[in-house]
Design a protein around this motif. Structure first.
Motif, PDB file in Angstrom:
ATOM      1  N   VAL A   1       7.497  -1.440   9.941  1.00  0.00           N
ATOM      2  CA  VAL A   1       6.080  -1.645   9.662  1.00  0.00           C
ATOM      3  C   VAL A   1       5.854  -1.726   8.157  1.00  0.00           C
ATOM      4  O   VAL A   1       6.305  -0.853   7.407  1.00  0.00           O
ATOM      5  CB  VAL A   1       5.230  -0.500  10.249  1.00  0.00           C
ATOM      6  CG1 VAL A   1       3.751  -0.737   9.977  1.00  0.00           C
ATOM      7  CG2 VAL A   1       5.478  -0.344  11.747  1.00  0.00           C
ATOM      8  N   ALA A   2       5.165  -2.767   7.715  1.00  0.00           N
ATOM      9  CA  ALA A   2       4.766  -2.886   6.315  1.00  0.00           C
ATOM     10  C   ALA A   2       3.484  -2.095   6.091  1.00  0.00           C
ATOM     11  O   ALA A   2       2.613  -2.027   6.966  1.00  0.00           O
ATOM     12  CB  ALA A   2       4.551  -4.346   5.947  1.00  0.00           C
ATOM     13  N   VAL A   3       3.357  -1.505   4.904  1.00  0.00           N
ATOM     14  CA  VAL A   3       2.181  -0.704   4.559  1.00  0.00           C
ATOM     15  C   VAL A   3       1.501  -1.326   3.345  1.00  0.00           C
ATOM     16  O   VAL A   3       2.118  -1.452   2.275  1.00  0.00           O
ATOM     17  CB  VAL A   3       2.558   0.756   4.256  1.00  0.00           C
ATOM     18  CG1 VAL A   3       1.314   1.554   3.869  1.00  0.00           C
ATOM     19  CG2 VAL A   3       3.239   1.392   5.460  1.00  0.00           C
ATOM     20  N   ASP A   4       0.250  -1.715   3.520  1.00  0.00           N
ATOM     21  CA  ASP A   4      -0.545  -2.231   2.409  1.00  0.00           C
ATOM     22  C   ASP A   4      -1.175  -1.042   1.696  1.00  0.00           C
ATOM     23  O   ASP A   4      -2.226  -0.542   2.083  1.00  0.00           O
ATOM     24  CB  ASP A   4      -1.622  -3.184   2.933  1.00  0.00           C
ATOM     25  CG  ASP A   4      -2.430  -3.813   1.812  1.00  0.00           C
ATOM     26  OD1 ASP A   4      -2.083  -3.605   0.631  1.00  0.00           O
ATOM     27  OD2 ASP A   4      -3.432  -4.490   2.108  1.00  0.00           O
ATOM     28  N   GLY A   5      -0.508  -0.602   0.641  1.00  0.00           N
ATOM     29  CA  GLY A   5      -0.947   0.595  -0.075  1.00  0.00           C
ATOM     30  C   GLY A   5       0.183   1.600  -0.139  1.00  0.00           C
ATOM     31  O   GLY A   5       1.302   1.338   0.314  1.00  0.00           O
ATOM     32  N   PRO A   6      -0.066   2.774  -0.709  1.00  0.00           N
ATOM     33  CA  PRO A   6       0.991   3.777  -0.826  1.00  0.00           C
ATOM     34  C   PRO A   6       1.455   4.284   0.538  1.00  0.00           C
ATOM     35  O   PRO A   6       0.634   4.641   1.388  1.00  0.00           O
ATOM     36  CB  PRO A   6       0.318   4.905  -1.629  1.00  0.00           C
ATOM     37  CG  PRO A   6      -0.854   4.264  -2.303  1.00  0.00           C
ATOM     38  CD  PRO A   6      -1.314   3.187  -1.383  1.00  0.00           C
ATOM     39  N   VAL A   7       2.752   4.326   0.730  1.00  0.00           N
ATOM     40  CA  VAL A   7       3.318   4.853   1.977  1.00  0.00           C
ATOM     41  C   VAL A   7       2.994   6.340   2.113  1.00  0.00           C
ATOM     42  O   VAL A   7       2.828   6.855   3.226  1.00  0.00           O
ATOM     43  CB  VAL A   7       4.840   4.609   2.013  1.00  0.00           C
ATOM     44  CG1 VAL A   7       5.488   5.306   3.205  1.00  0.00           C
ATOM     45  CG2 VAL A   7       5.133   3.116   2.071  1.00  0.00           C
ATOM     46  N   SER A   8       2.884   7.034   0.987  1.00  0.00           N
ATOM     47  CA  SER A   8       2.608   8.468   1.019  1.00  0.00           C
ATOM     48  C   SER A   8       1.292   8.776   1.739  1.00  0.00           C
ATOM     49  O   SER A   8       1.156   9.812   2.395  1.00  0.00           O
ATOM     50  CB  SER A   8       2.566   9.034  -0.401  1.00  0.00           C
ATOM     51  OG  SER A   8       1.574   8.375  -1.170  1.00  0.00           O
ATOM     52  N   GLU A   9       0.299   7.876   1.637  1.00  0.00           N
ATOM     53  CA  GLU A   9      -0.979   8.102   2.311  1.00  0.00           C
ATOM     54  C   GLU A   9      -0.813   8.108   3.823  1.00  0.00           C
ATOM     55  O   GLU A   9      -1.483   8.863   4.531  1.00  0.00           O
ATOM     56  CB  GLU A   9      -1.991   7.033   1.891  1.00  0.00           C
ATOM     57  CG  GLU A   9      -2.441   7.130   0.438  1.00  0.00           C
ATOM     58  CD  GLU A   9      -3.499   6.114   0.095  1.00  0.00           C
ATOM     59  OE1 GLU A   9      -3.850   5.295   0.987  1.00  0.00           O
ATOM     60  OE2 GLU A   9      -3.996   6.124  -1.050  1.00  0.00           O
ATOM     61  N   VAL A  10       0.069   7.255   4.324  1.00  0.00           N
ATOM     62  CA  VAL A  10       0.313   7.201   5.766  1.00  0.00           C
ATOM     63  C   VAL A  10       1.142   8.400   6.204  1.00  0.00           C
ATOM     64  O   VAL A  10       0.834   9.060   7.203  1.00  0.00           O
ATOM     65  CB  VAL A  10       1.025   5.887   6.151  1.00  0.00           C
ATOM     66  CG1 VAL A  10       1.348   5.860   7.643  1.00  0.00           C
ATOM     67  CG2 VAL A  10       0.164   4.688   5.776  1.00  0.00           C
TER      68      VAL A  10
END
Length: 369
Positions: free
Chosen positions: A126-135
């Motif tokens: 899965v690609a994350v638009d934004g910081p991965v840490s937030e997810v």
């Protein structure tokens, strides 16, 4: 008698050995979700999310972040931070930051995943638009554990036809298959984790563009991976001024049939794509007598869908990518010509002539006249 005596001795010998290998689940750190991202200084950061089985713990998950060069090195770092034995064979989701995907050859970082047999290749990528840490650090109170929530989110979105479902194993095939280019799900963190559509990548894995939800549905149709899905179009001439648009019509596609004819003429590939869609109307905001003028409505829908499909294919050619996999058809039916361009198929596909036709049939208009 001797047979039963021998069996009993074997059981007695086995029990002590088996008990020595016993590990309680409380003593394990099950890595159900991994992530990789770049920090502000362009340093690689890896993340791990694991469920907590300790009764005294207030949180259901624990999250770890480690700044290292490789994924394998991060595992050593996680072992130094966790109280349980780290198990990496149960990974369900692999998150990749968009900033990582914007660098070519990032796929090399996955070498350990395919080299180490302990990793699960069924994990969703899965690609994350934004910081991965937030997810990774997101803690939904009204949902199951985050890794399980992410797994169900991607699987459900794929069943609804609004994003692809690409596992680590499938990604490996797409990266090394010269006749296609990769596509993976993309999410973004807001008040909750939201599926944004499909991220399409070039032949080296570099991020090309984001396909929205409807564009993702069109891609799944072209890939012949679509099941039951919903599509919406605007019918010209049915709109009126005001805040409420009355030209919208939504319909459910029960099944799609796609036929592709492949030719190579004058140093160009030619693809004739014929799409047949039996549809069931689920929403119509303008007055229309479907019983008497159904053919006219079908033609209007066909024109709008054809326009959307053509825009999607032109976008693919602009970025020199082929997530549809038309290169596989070229290899199957025009192998000699394909063999000459297989190492730069994206460029060859960008020059190809693609003709597309859409045929719909209204099979159900609902109980409302």
């Amino acid at each position: 008698m001797k047979r039963w005596l021998t069996l009993g001795l074997l059981v007695l010998l086995c029990v002590p050995g088996c008990s020595n290998d016993k590990i309680n689940v409380e003593e394990l750190t099950l890595g159900l979700m991994l992530g990789m991202d770049l920090d502000q200084d362009n340093h690689m950061v890896y993340y791990l999310s694991s469920p907590v089985f300790n009764k005294e713990a207030k949180k259901k998950n624990e999250e770890f972040g480690r700044k290292t060069e490789t994924l394998r090195q991060s595992m050593t770092g996680f072992d130094a931070m966790t109280t349980g034995l780290t198990i990496r064979g149960k990974v369900q989701v692999m998150l990749i930051g968009k900033r990582v995907l914007q660098h070519p050859d990032w796929f090399r970082l996955f070498d350990v995943v395919y080299r180490d047999a302990k990793y699960s290749v069924n994990a969703r990528v899965v690609a994350v638009d934004g910081p991965v840490s937030e997810v990774i650090n997101f803690y939904p109170l009204d949902k199951p554990r985050l890794p399980l929530h992410m797994t169900r989110l991607i699987d459900t979105a794929n069943r609804r036809g609004i994003t692809v479902k690409t596992t680590l194993q499938e990604l490996h095939r797409q990266m090394y298959e010269k006749g296609t280019t990769p596509s993976i799900s993309e999410v973004k963190m807001g008040k909750a984790i939201e599926v944004k559509g499909t991220a399409v990548l070039n032949e080296r894995g570099k991020y090309a563009e984001l396909l929205g939800l409807q564009e993702s549905t069109l891609l799944l149709i072209l890939q012949e991976r679509a099941k039951e899905m919903n599509l919406s179009v605007q019918i010209p001439g049915e709109d009126e001024r005001g805040p409420i648009r009355r030209s919208a019509i939504t319909f459910r596609v029960k099944s799609a049939k796609v036929k592709i004819k492949t030719k190579h003429v004058q140093d160009k590939f030619q693809f004739d794509i014929n799409i047949q869609l039996p549809i069931a109307l689920s929403e119509r905001l303008f007055p229309f007598d479907v019983r008497k003028k159904g053919d006219k409505l079908q033609k209007a829908i066909e024109e709008q869908l054809k326009r959307q499909f053509e825009q999607l294919i032109r976008s693919f050619q602009k970025h020199q990518i082929d997530p549809i996999g038309l290169g596989l058809n070229a290899r199957a039916y025009e192998y000699q010509a394909y063999k000459k361009v297989q190492d730069h198929w994206g460029e060859a596909f960008a020059k190809a002539d693609v003709k597309l036709s859409v045929k719909t049939e209204i099979t159900d208009m609902g109980p409302v006249k």
